[in-house]
Design a protein around this motif. Structure first.
Motif, PDB file in Angstrom:
ATOM      1  N   ASN A  16      19.158  30.351  16.490  1.00 40.86           N
ATOM      2  CA  ASN A  16      19.830  29.178  16.825  1.00 40.86           C
ATOM      3  C   ASN A  16      19.472  28.322  16.195  1.00 40.86           C
ATOM      4  O   ASN A  16      20.035  27.263  16.431  1.00 40.86           O
ATOM      5  N   MET A  17      18.463  28.530  15.989  1.00 41.67           N
ATOM      6  CA  MET A  17      17.321  26.937  15.255  1.00 41.67           C
ATOM      7  C   MET A  17      16.603  27.078  14.255  1.00 41.67           C
ATOM      8  O   MET A  17      16.650  28.729  13.497  1.00 41.67           O
ATOM      9  N   GLN A  18      16.846  26.206  13.512  1.00 37.82           N
ATOM     10  CA  GLN A  18      15.911  26.373  12.139  1.00 37.82           C
ATOM     11  C   GLN A  18      14.928  26.237  11.624  1.00 37.82           C
ATOM     12  O   GLN A  18      14.197  26.196  12.918  1.00 37.82           O
ATOM     13  N   GLY A  19      15.021  26.695  11.097  1.00 37.04           N
ATOM     14  CA  GLY A  19      12.615  27.208   9.966  1.00 37.04           C
ATOM     15  C   GLY A  19      13.079  27.187   9.454  1.00 37.04           C
ATOM     16  O   GLY A  19      13.150  27.272   8.612  1.00 37.04           O
ATOM     17  N   TYR A  20      11.546  26.105   9.146  1.00 37.23           N
ATOM     18  CA  TYR A  20      10.706  25.516   7.679  1.00 37.23           C
ATOM     19  C   TYR A  20       9.550  26.450   7.369  1.00 37.23           C
ATOM     20  O   TYR A  20       8.474  26.159   8.699  1.00 37.23           O
ATOM     21  N   PHE A  21       9.584  26.830   6.447  1.00 39.89           N
ATOM     22  CA  PHE A  21       7.888  27.782   5.701  1.00 39.89           C
ATOM     23  C   PHE A  21       6.907  26.591   4.852  1.00 39.89           C
ATOM     24  O   PHE A  21       7.948  25.874   4.525  1.00 39.89           O
ATOM     25  N   ILE A  22       6.137  25.930   5.240  1.00 41.25           N
ATOM     26  CA  ILE A  22       5.418  25.106   4.125  1.00 41.25           C
ATOM     27  C   ILE A  22       3.687  25.608   4.333  1.00 41.25           C
ATOM     28  O   ILE A  22       2.898  25.527   4.872  1.00 41.25           O
ATOM     29  N   GLU A  23       3.889  25.838   3.061  1.00 41.90           N
ATOM     30  CA  GLU A  23       2.451  26.683   2.407  1.00 41.90           C
ATOM     31  C   GLU A  23       1.032  25.548   2.459  1.00 41.90           C
ATOM     32  O   GLU A  23       0.028  26.272   3.432  1.00 41.90           O
ATOM     33  N   ASP A  24       1.150  24.825   2.446  1.00 43.98           N
ATOM     34  CA  ASP A  24       0.383  22.995   2.425  1.00 43.98           C
ATOM     35  C   ASP A  24       0.825  22.306   2.929  1.00 43.98           C
ATOM     36  O   ASP A  24       2.246  21.168   3.119  1.00 43.98           O
ATOM     37  N   SER A  25       0.182  21.240   3.554  1.00 38.73           N
ATOM     38  CA  SER A  25       0.564  20.554   4.718  1.00 38.73           C
ATOM     39  C   SER A  25       0.810  19.321   4.327  1.00 38.73           C
ATOM     40  O   SER A  25       1.954  18.181   4.515  1.00 38.73           O
ATOM     41  N   LYS A  26       0.957  18.557   2.849  1.00 38.55           N
ATOM     42  CA  LYS A  26       0.828  17.842   1.736  1.00 38.55           C
ATOM     43  C   LYS A  26       2.541  18.170   1.595  1.00 38.55           C
ATOM     44  O   LYS A  26       3.105  16.456   0.890  1.00 38.55           O
ATOM     45  N   ASP A  27       3.316  19.389   1.983  1.00 41.19           N
ATOM     46  CA  ASP A  27       4.635  18.932   1.074  1.00 41.19           C
ATOM     47  C   ASP A  27       5.424  18.930   2.497  1.00 41.19           C
ATOM     48  O   ASP A  27       6.325  18.799   2.740  1.00 41.19           O
ATOM     49  N   LEU A  28       4.702  18.482   3.486  1.00 41.09           N
ATOM     50  CA  LEU A  28       5.540  17.996   4.589  1.00 41.09           C
ATOM     51  C   LEU A  28       6.389  16.457   4.885  1.00 41.09           C
ATOM     52  O   LEU A  28       7.100  16.511   4.624  1.00 41.09           O
ATOM     53  N   PHE A  29       5.815  15.427   4.528  1.00 43.21           N
ATOM     54  CA  PHE A  29       6.092  14.009   4.316  1.00 43.21           C
ATOM     55  C   PHE A  29       6.969  14.246   3.449  1.00 43.21           C
ATOM     56  O   PHE A  29       8.693  13.627   3.642  1.00 43.21           O
TER      57      PHE A  29
END
Length: 205
Positions: A16-29
């Motif tokens: 019951n926690m949401q997860g997100y995947f980012i390939e590159d840290s530049k997509d974080l913001f």
């Protein structure tokens, strides 16, 4: 590694926690822009990962009310006031010491000011970690934190604990010990509350 991350994200959802995947840290913001409402209040925990990524500067420059405890020369009283405010913020953003493949968040904290708001208070908790924080189980997580993360963090904080000289934990009773609160978040009541962002890079320690 991508398969391991996917399994971790799937298990976070089961817990019951949401997860997100980012390939590159530049997509974080851009993702943080979507998750954090303009004008909302933001608190944070200490995190080398967030420092490396520039998250604190991102929050400072944004249209947010940031309870910034990273300002130089804050007194202990001022810091405590910010710690207490973190319980009522709209968003609490932090790193994490380790995440198990089973979707559990594992942290060791010194005074509890980081783990306490993760457990209760803020409407939204955003946890940002690098792929290096993923471990197989809770025992491995605790071992990793005590033998790798904690000695490095104690050095960063200029503590005089034995681990800063030995580069390993000996379960000391030193007055400056930072391995005080061992916390496992295994599940949440509210699916909207904890959101874990995993970046496919090594971040922090």
């Amino acid at each position: 590694m991508v398969k391991l991350i996917k399994t971790t994200l799937d298990n976070l959802k089961r817990n019951n926690m949401q997860g997100y995947f980012i390939e590159d840290s530049k997509d974080l913001f851009p993702l943080l822009d979507k998750l954090i409402l303009q004008g909302s209040t933001v608190g944070s925990g200490d995190s080398v990962t967030l420092e490396q990524l520039g998250v604190f500067d991102f929050i400072r420059k944004g249209n947010y009310i940031f309870y910034d405890k990273h300002i130089e020369n804050l007194t202990s009283i001022e810091k405590r006031e910010l710690y207490i405010k973190n319980f009522s913020v709209d968003n609490f953003i932090t790193g994490c010491n380790a995440i198990t493949v089973s979707g559990e968040l594992v942290n060791i904290d010194g005074n509890g000011s980081r783990v306490a708001p993760m457990i209760y208070g803020p409407s939204q908790v955003i946890v940002i970690v690098g792929k290096n924080k993923i471990v197989n189980n809770i025992n491995e997580a605790i071992e990793r934190v005590r033998q790798i993360s904690a000695p490095l963090d104690a050095k960063r904080l200029k503590k005089e604990t034995p681990c800063t000289k030995l580069d390993r934990c000996i379960d000391c009773k030193h007055p400056q010990r930072i391995c005080n609160s061992f916390v496992v978040i295994a599940r949440q009541f509210d699916y909207e509350r904890i959101k874990v962002i995993i970046i496919n890079e090594d971040m922090g320690y």
